[in-house]
Design a protein around this motif. Sequence first.
Motif, PDB file in Angstrom:
ATOM      1  N   UNK A  86      11.916 -41.433 -13.453  1.00  6.08           N
ATOM      2  CA  UNK A  86      11.853 -42.198 -14.650  1.00  6.08           C
ATOM      3  C   UNK A  86      10.546 -42.237 -15.187  1.00  6.08           C
ATOM      4  N   UNK A  87       9.882 -41.002 -15.267  1.00  7.37           N
ATOM      5  CA  UNK A  87       8.530 -40.830 -15.534  1.00  7.37           C
ATOM      6  C   UNK A  87       8.567 -40.606 -17.204  1.00  7.37           C
ATOM      7  N   UNK A  88       8.083 -41.119 -18.241  1.00  6.85           N
ATOM      8  CA  UNK A  88       8.251 -40.836 -19.709  1.00  6.85           C
ATOM      9  C   UNK A  88       8.015 -39.269 -19.921  1.00  6.85           C
ATOM     10  N   UNK A  89       8.683 -38.452 -20.794  1.00  2.92           N
ATOM     11  CA  UNK A  89       8.501 -37.190 -21.003  1.00  2.92           C
ATOM     12  C   UNK A  89       6.965 -36.808 -21.333  1.00  2.92           C
ATOM     13  N   UNK A  90       6.313 -37.829 -22.004  1.00  5.50           N
ATOM     14  CA  UNK A  90       4.802 -37.503 -22.595  1.00  5.50           C
ATOM     15  C   UNK A  90       4.171 -37.490 -21.233  1.00  5.50           C
ATOM     16  N   UNK A  91       4.399 -38.393 -20.326  1.00  7.94           N
ATOM     17  CA  UNK A  91       3.427 -38.230 -19.198  1.00  7.94           C
ATOM     18  C   UNK A  91       3.636 -37.127 -18.201  1.00  7.94           C
ATOM     19  N   UNK A  92       4.973 -36.877 -18.003  1.00  8.22           N
ATOM     20  CA  UNK A  92       5.415 -35.496 -17.541  1.00  8.22           C
ATOM     21  C   UNK A  92       4.715 -34.378 -17.825  1.00  8.22           C
ATOM     22  N   UNK A  93       4.939 -34.349 -19.187  1.00  9.28           N
ATOM     23  CA  UNK A  93       4.028 -33.087 -19.942  1.00  9.28           C
ATOM     24  C   UNK A  93       2.603 -32.854 -19.792  1.00  9.28           C
ATOM     25  N   UNK A  94       1.939 -34.186 -19.852  1.00  8.86           N
ATOM     26  CA  UNK A  94       0.675 -34.209 -19.730  1.00  8.86           C
ATOM     27  C   UNK A  94       0.202 -33.877 -18.331  1.00  8.86           C
ATOM     28  N   UNK A  95       0.962 -34.104 -17.373  1.00  7.01           N
ATOM     29  CA  UNK A  95       0.841 -33.663 -15.908  1.00  7.01           C
ATOM     30  C   UNK A  95       1.021 -32.384 -15.733  1.00  7.01           C
ATOM     31  N   UNK A  96       1.823 -31.669 -16.314  1.00  6.17           N
ATOM     32  CA  UNK A  96       1.951 -30.318 -16.279  1.00  6.17           C
ATOM     33  C   UNK A  96       1.448 -29.378 -17.299  1.00  6.17           C
ATOM     34  N   UNK A  97       0.520 -30.106 -18.208  1.00  6.49           N
ATOM     35  CA  UNK A  97      -0.157 -29.296 -19.185  1.00  6.49           C
ATOM     36  C   UNK A  97       0.807 -28.943 -20.364  1.00  6.49           C
ATOM     37  N   UNK A  98       1.731 -29.391 -20.522  1.00 11.01           N
ATOM     38  CA  UNK A  98       2.916 -28.989 -21.780  1.00 11.01           C
ATOM     39  C   UNK A  98       3.076 -30.157 -22.349  1.00 11.01           C
ATOM     40  N   UNK A  99       3.632 -30.056 -23.498  1.00 12.98           N
ATOM     41  CA  UNK A  99       4.187 -31.033 -24.625  1.00 12.98           C
ATOM     42  C   UNK A  99       5.353 -31.697 -24.036  1.00 12.98           C
ATOM     43  N   UNK A 100       5.499 -32.890 -24.736  1.00 12.36           N
ATOM     44  CA  UNK A 100       6.637 -33.861 -24.332  1.00 12.36           C
ATOM     45  C   UNK A 100       7.929 -32.890 -24.834  1.00 12.36           C
ATOM     46  N   UNK A 101       7.907 -32.101 -25.789  1.00 12.02           N
ATOM     47  CA  UNK A 101       8.980 -31.439 -26.341  1.00 12.02           C
ATOM     48  C   UNK A 101       9.627 -30.285 -25.139  1.00 12.02           C
TER      49      UNK A 101
END
Length: 91
Positions: free
Chosen positions: A35-50
């Motif tokens: 349940x990690x927000x998409x924006x945070x997951x994206x940041x962790x992977x160096x990717x965008x929320x989309x």
Amino acid sequence: MAAIAGDRSPLRRDRRRSLCHTRQIAMYVCHVALQIPQADVGAAFGKDRSTVGYACGVVEDRRDNRAFDDFVSALERIAREMFVQEGDRHG
């Protein structure tokens, strides 16, 4: 020489595709199971929320395959056991 370079191309493409699928599954598990927000997951992977949203959609679509669904379910259980504290669990 071009033939040798041409022979490597499918291997590189397959490796890149494999890494992409692995990353998509990891993003999915982080967002859905943890349940990690998409924006945070994206940041962790160096990717965008989309990109995370797209990855989640790809994984959801592949879950129609029983073996793949079982695999992802196992990863979700492991992630929850490792990273979700007892008081934070839902269900």
